[in-house]
Design an enzyme around this catalytic site. Sequence first.
Site, PDB file in Angstrom:
ATOM      1  N   ASP A   1       9.127   2.779   0.147  1.00 51.18           N
ATOM      2  CA  ASP A   1       8.053   3.377   0.934  1.00 51.18           C
ATOM      3  C   ASP A   1       8.201   2.868   2.361  1.00 51.18           C
ATOM      4  O   ASP A   1       7.809   1.748   2.685  1.00 51.18           O
ATOM      5  CB  ASP A   1       6.685   3.007   0.351  1.00 51.18           C
TER       6      ASP A   1
ATOM      7  N   LYS B   1       3.871   8.308   9.418  1.00 54.49           N
ATOM      8  CA  LYS B   1       3.555   7.625  10.676  1.00 54.49           C
ATOM      9  C   LYS B   1       4.467   8.042  11.840  1.00 54.49           C
ATOM     10  O   LYS B   1       4.240   9.102  12.404  1.00 54.49           O
ATOM     11  CB  LYS B   1       3.506   6.116  10.451  1.00 54.49           C
TER      12      LYS B   1
ATOM     13  N   TYR C   1       0.853  -1.186   0.000  1.00 55.40           N
ATOM     14  CA  TYR C   1       0.000   0.000   0.000  1.00 55.40           C
ATOM     15  C   TYR C   1       0.888   1.235   0.000  1.00 55.40           C
ATOM     16  O   TYR C   1       1.870   1.300   0.748  1.00 55.40           O
ATOM     17  CB  TYR C   1      -0.892  -0.002   1.241  1.00 55.40           C
TER      18      TYR C   1
HETATM   19  C1  LIG Z   1       0.072   4.246   5.997  1.00 59.34           C
HETATM   20  C2  LIG Z   1       0.862   4.091   4.749  1.00 59.34           C
HETATM   21  C3  LIG Z   1       0.758   4.998   3.683  1.00 59.34           C
HETATM   22  C4  LIG Z   1      -0.259   6.111   3.674  1.00 59.34           C
HETATM   23  O1  LIG Z   1      -0.048   7.027   4.694  1.00 59.34           O
HETATM   24  P1  LIG Z   1      -1.276   7.985   5.133  1.00 59.34           P
HETATM   25  O2  LIG Z   1      -0.650   8.905   6.113  1.00 59.34           O
HETATM   26  O3  LIG Z   1      -2.317   7.070   5.706  1.00 59.34           O
HETATM   27  O4  LIG Z   1      -1.749   8.662   3.907  1.00 59.34           O
HETATM   28  C5  LIG Z   1       1.604   4.849   2.600  1.00 59.34           C
HETATM   29  N1  LIG Z   1       2.487   3.848   2.546  1.00 59.34           N
HETATM   30  C6  LIG Z   1       2.614   2.941   3.547  1.00 59.34           C
HETATM   31  C7  LIG Z   1       3.633   1.871   3.436  1.00 59.34           C
HETATM   32  C8  LIG Z   1       1.786   3.031   4.662  1.00 59.34           C
HETATM   33  O5  LIG Z   1       1.896   2.109   5.624  1.00 59.34           O
END
Ligand SMILES: *Cc1c(COP(=O)(O)O)cnc(C)c1O
Length: 427
Positions: free
Chosen positions: A237, A265, A142
Site C-alpha cells: 500500500d 494521494k 492504515y
Molecule cells: C491515505 C491512505 C489510504 C486511504 O486513502 P483515502 O484516499 O484517504 O481513502 C490508504 N492507505 C494509505 C497507506 C494511506 O496513507
Amino acid sequence: MSQNDSLFARAQRSTPGGVNSPVRAFRSVGGTPRFITRAEGPYFWDADGKRYIDYIGSWGPAIVGHAHPEVIKAVQAAAANGLSFGAPTEGEILMAEEICKLVPSIEMVRLVSSGTEAAMSALRLARGVTGRDMVIKFEGCYHGHADSMLVKAGSGLLTFGNPTSAGVPADFAKHTMVLDYNDCAQLEETFSNMGDRIAAVIVEPVAGNMNLLRATSEFLQTMRRLCTQHGAVLMFDEVMSGFRVALGGAQSLYGIQPDMTVLGKVIGGGLPVAAFGGRADMMKHLAPLGPVYQAGTLSGNPVAVAAGMSTLKIIQQPSFYEKLGTQTRKLMEGMAMAAREVGVAFSADSVGGMFGIYFSEHVPENYAQIMAGNKERFNQFFHAMLDAGVYLAPSAFEAGFVSAMHSDAVIDETLAAARGSFAKLTA
Ligand SMILES: *Cc1c(COP(=O)(O)O)cnc(C)c1O
C-alpha cells in the site's frame, strides 16, 4: 470570537463533529480546527487571515506545493472541455502508461477515486485470484476504511482480528489477521500455520499512519519470500509512500517487487485519483475481462487525471527528489538540534519528502515504541508551533510532508518557530 471558532460551531450543526474526515477535528490535540480559505506554495491561510507554513500538504498530495501554476492550468484546460463523460478518454491511457513506467512492478493498472477504494478493490482482486479469504495486515498500518481493514489484533498471538469500528461485522473481521510491524518471526509462524489460506499480505512499506515508521529490509524480504512460497499476493500500500519517498515509491528504495501496489494521494495532485495495479496475470481477473467486479462513475475523471498527470510530470524534473530529501532532512536535523539545545527528549527521521517527529530519545522501530512516545509533549509542541504559524499534523501518530516549495527560507522560519516552541515546553 475568531472566524475559525464561529465556523467550527456552525459546522458542527450540519456535519458530525464539524468535519468530513475525523483527524481534521483536532480531537487528539485539542482546540479549534483551522478553516482554510486558500493555499499557495508552502503556505495556507485560515479564515482569520493567519498564514501557516503547511506540513501536511493535504496529507501528501501537495508535493509540488499548493496551487502550482502548471497544475492549475492543466485543471482549467480539462474543465473547459467538460467535467465527466462516463466514457473512456486518452488522458486515462496516458496516466496508466505513466504509472506503469514509473513503477515497473505495475504491468497493468486501474484508476479509482480514493485510496480506500483502491485498497478495498485490490484486496477483493487478491481474494478472487487466489480463491482464499484470509488477509494479513499489520498493527498501526492504515489501508482506508473498508470493513476488512478496520481491524485490530485479537487477544494473543495468532488469533483472528477484532473490528476497530462499530458497524463492522465480526464475521468480516475474522478474515483479517493483524500482526506486528517489523516482526519477522511472527510472520514466519503465521505462514507455517496457515500459509495455504492466506490470500494477501498488505503493508505500508514505509508506514506513515502511525507516525513515520520504516520497515526493515529483512521484514519486507521475509514477506516477499513467504508470499511467493505459499502463493499469497504481496500487496504494497503505497498510497502515502508512492511518489513521496522516491519517484518509484518505497519498492524502489528497498528493491522489492510486490505483486500488487495501491496508489493514491500524490497521483491525484490534489484531486481524487487513486489506483491499484500489478502483475498483468492478476489484473486480468478484473471485470470486464474476469470475474472480479469493480467499477466507478467518476473513475479516471478527466479533470482529476489532468491534475495527476501534470503533477507526475513535475516530479520527474531533474533532481526533484534529491532536493526534496535534502530539505526534509534539513528540517529534521534542525528540529533535533533545537530540541537538544533545551534538553527535550526528541528524535526525528525522514524518507524522501515524508518525516516523523517523536517525543522519545530514539527513533522508534516498532508500533509499541511509537505508542510509548510522550503524547502530551507533542500536543503542547503542536499548539506552540500553530501559534507561531507552522501547521503540523494535528496528531502525534501521523507523518509530516514537505513540498518542493519549502525553500531554505521557509525551513529557517520553521526552525525559528521550533526553537521557541521547544523552549516553551521546558519553561
Ligand atoms: C491515505 C491512505 C489510504 C486511504 O486513502 P483515502 O484516499 O484517504 O481513502 C490508504 N492507505 C494509505 C497507506 C494511506 O496513507
